[in-house]
Design a protein around this motif. Sequence first.
Motif, short mmCIF file in Angstrom:
data_model
loop_
_atom_site.label_atom_id
_atom_site.label_comp_id
_atom_site.label_asym_id
_atom_site.label_seq_id
_atom_site.Cartn_x
_atom_site.Cartn_y
_atom_site.Cartn_z
N HIS A 235 0.81 -1.23 0.00
CA HIS A 235 0.00 0.00 0.00
C HIS A 235 0.84 1.28 0.00
CE1 HIS A 235 0.54 1.03 4.31
NE2 HIS A 235 0.62 -0.27 4.48
N ILE A 236 2.18 1.16 0.07
CA ILE A 236 3.06 2.33 -0.06
C ILE A 236 4.02 2.06 -1.21
CG2 ILE A 236 4.90 3.69 1.02
CD1 ILE A 236 3.61 3.10 3.72
N GLY A 237 4.16 3.03 -2.10
CA GLY A 237 5.04 2.85 -3.23
C GLY A 237 5.85 4.09 -3.52
N TYR A 238 7.00 3.90 -4.16
CA TYR A 238 7.87 5.00 -4.57
C TYR A 238 8.28 4.79 -6.03
CZ TYR A 238 8.70 6.37 0.34
OH TYR A 238 8.56 6.79 1.63
N LEU A 239 8.38 5.90 -6.76
CA LEU A 239 8.99 5.89 -8.08
C LEU A 239 9.45 7.29 -8.41
CD1 LEU A 239 6.44 5.77 -11.05
CD2 LEU A 239 5.85 6.57 -8.77
N GLY A 240 10.37 7.42 -9.37
CA GLY A 240 10.88 8.73 -9.75
C GLY A 240 12.30 8.64 -10.25
N GLY A 241 13.04 9.73 -10.10
CA GLY A 241 14.37 9.80 -10.69
C GLY A 241 15.51 9.43 -9.78
N VAL A 242 15.27 9.31 -8.46
CA VAL A 242 16.35 9.14 -7.49
C VAL A 242 16.79 7.68 -7.40
CG1 VAL A 242 17.05 9.42 -5.08
CG2 VAL A 242 15.55 11.12 -6.15
N GLY A 402 23.67 22.59 -11.27
CA GLY A 402 24.26 21.26 -11.20
C GLY A 402 23.57 20.34 -12.17
N MET A 403 23.50 19.06 -11.81
CA MET A 403 22.87 18.06 -12.67
C MET A 403 21.37 18.02 -12.42
SD MET A 403 22.84 15.85 -14.99
CE MET A 403 21.74 14.58 -15.58
N LEU A 404 20.60 18.41 -13.41
CA LEU A 404 19.14 18.33 -13.35
C LEU A 404 18.74 16.95 -13.83
CD1 LEU A 404 16.45 19.95 -12.92
CD2 LEU A 404 16.51 20.37 -15.38
N HIS A 405 18.25 16.12 -12.91
CA HIS A 405 17.94 14.72 -13.24
C HIS A 405 16.45 14.42 -13.14
CE1 HIS A 405 18.33 10.21 -12.67
NE2 HIS A 405 19.13 10.42 -13.70
N ALA A 406 15.64 15.39 -12.75
CA ALA A 406 14.20 15.18 -12.61
C ALA A 406 13.55 14.93 -13.96
CB ALA A 406 13.56 16.40 -11.93
N LYS A 407 12.52 14.07 -13.95
CA LYS A 407 11.81 13.74 -15.19
C LYS A 407 10.33 14.01 -14.94
CE LYS A 407 15.24 10.33 -14.60
NZ LYS A 407 16.20 10.66 -15.53
N THR A 408 9.89 15.24 -15.21
CA THR A 408 8.52 15.63 -14.91
C THR A 408 7.93 16.44 -16.07
OG1 THR A 408 9.09 17.75 -13.86
CG2 THR A 408 9.09 15.80 -12.46
N MET A 409 6.61 16.46 -16.13
CA MET A 409 5.90 17.30 -17.09
C MET A 409 4.58 17.72 -16.47
SD MET A 409 4.81 16.60 -21.08
CE MET A 409 3.54 15.39 -20.75
N THR A 420 10.53 7.75 -14.30
CA THR A 420 11.92 7.43 -14.64
C THR A 420 12.26 7.75 -16.09
OG1 THR A 420 11.48 5.15 -15.36
CG2 THR A 420 11.81 5.51 -13.00
N SER A 421 11.26 8.06 -16.90
CA SER A 421 11.48 8.22 -18.34
C SER A 421 12.02 9.60 -18.69
CB SER A 421 10.16 7.99 -19.10
OG SER A 421 10.35 8.20 -20.49
N ASN A 422 13.16 9.61 -19.39
CA ASN A 422 13.69 10.84 -19.95
C ASN A 422 12.95 11.16 -21.24
OD1 ASN A 422 15.86 11.03 -17.98
ND2 ASN A 422 16.82 9.34 -19.08
N MET A 423 13.16 12.35 -21.76
CA MET A 423 12.54 12.75 -23.03
C MET A 423 13.51 12.41 -24.16
SD MET A 423 9.57 14.22 -23.82
CE MET A 423 9.12 15.17 -22.36
N ASP A 424 13.74 11.09 -24.34
CA ASP A 424 14.70 10.68 -25.37
C ASP A 424 14.34 9.32 -25.94
OD1 ASP A 424 15.45 8.90 -23.38
OD2 ASP A 424 17.50 9.62 -23.19
#
Length: 487
Positions: A235-242, A402-409, A420-424
């Motif tokens: 019931h708890i989940g994580y996802l993203g760029g880190v 610095g390094m911008l690693h976030a993947k958001t829209m 986790t998806s980059n725009m590539d």
Amino acid sequence: MLEWFARNWFISLLIINYVVALSAAFFLLRNNQNPRKTLSSLLFLVAFPFIGLVIYYFFGLEYRKSKIFKRKDINSHDLIKKWNDRLFISDKELEDFDDDFLEDRVKMVKLLRHNDSAPLTRRNDLTLLINGKKTFESIFKDLDQATDHIHLEYFIIQDDVIGNKIIDKLVGAAQRGVEVKLIYDSVGSNLSGKARRRMRAVGIELNSFMPVIFSNFTRKANYRNHRKIIVIDGHIGYLGGVNISDDYVNTGERGKMYWRDTHLRIEGHAVKSLQSQWLLNWFFVSKNDNLPIKESYFPEIDENIGAAVQIAASGPDTDWANIMEAIFSAITTAEHSIRITTPYFIPNEAILTALKSASRSGIDVHILVPETGDSWAARYASRSYFEEILRSGARVSWYCKGMLHAKTMVVDDKFATVGTSNMDYRSFDINFEINALIYDDDIAQQLNVQFEKDLESSQEIILDRWAERSKVDKFKESFCRLWAPLL
């Protein structure tokens, strides 16, 4: 004949190279891949003997729908099917939501649902986590409170300082009777034998994703598991760029690049979709489709009505490029604004055309990318797209801190995606990726606030000045753009 080959060994090798290259070219043409990717691969096969074959082997082979990634139907397991059926909302119910929170996003919901059996879930409590420090603090707290199971899937997990803290938490959980299972990417991760033995000694199960022998040599090998997933007690989940690495924690250590990233904590029904996707890859890496699925993996959740979330997963095992299609749909249905944050901006033709068309139709399009980044080739390939994007009226800014690693829209201040998806090309077509599609004003507004904050550490690129950049830089961009479908 053999004597001639011995005397002319280089020509002999060249002949063998081109025989193999012709076979590869035939395979490329027969496979009906993306024309730009096909032409790029053919160019390197012909123009660069020997090296071209190596490039093709690591970057050009296409395994989508092949036996290597035979699709494992998530509905083949009764327990998963039961929860998917319960989470699905009928077409009639979706149409009823049209004037409520979905508005004109109903088509996007249906698209993903039909593409990948991705149900729309409404009962979700979301927490946006900015940068590694807040992300790991939240993860540590939830790991300490786990009572039944912890499932992880990571592109990068290192046994450095932050990695060992995570391992400590996992070992502690296993010692108190919690089931712990870990999938780590063989190329991205660097877990020592000592760390693996320590985890296995307490009963933690871990499997590497598509193991390779020389991970440093194959750093950019195709079909990597780029996902970052944690599921705790169903019931708890994580996802993203880190990822799990010291690189993502801004300790101020001298010589360390500042790392700007975005992660998402989900509590609610969308976690069941995360769990299903994790199980798919666990079956794959364990080479067993018949592992038992416990009832506790999909517990009853009594959340109040919250944010609407759909989990989009894509990879070479899916029939469709789900995340790319969702992003494309969001862009083409935008009405007034599009805010994109991405470390790599190497769009395919569909996304590039959609962004330029949106901008020319009066929609405020703003793209934020890192000034330097962590890849020379990707940096210049990204820059090759700036001029045409700027000429369409869109805005592009460099993040200079610095390094911008976030993947958001964020689209129209109402729809957002974090994942986790980059725009590539690589994220859209090659790697295993996972994103949360969020139909919620509050999260969209939080991401907009962060976007504006990031702009304070950025510099907008002005078209007139950008057009005057040196010919050397333009050549680098053009050269790297040739590689764009392969990067």
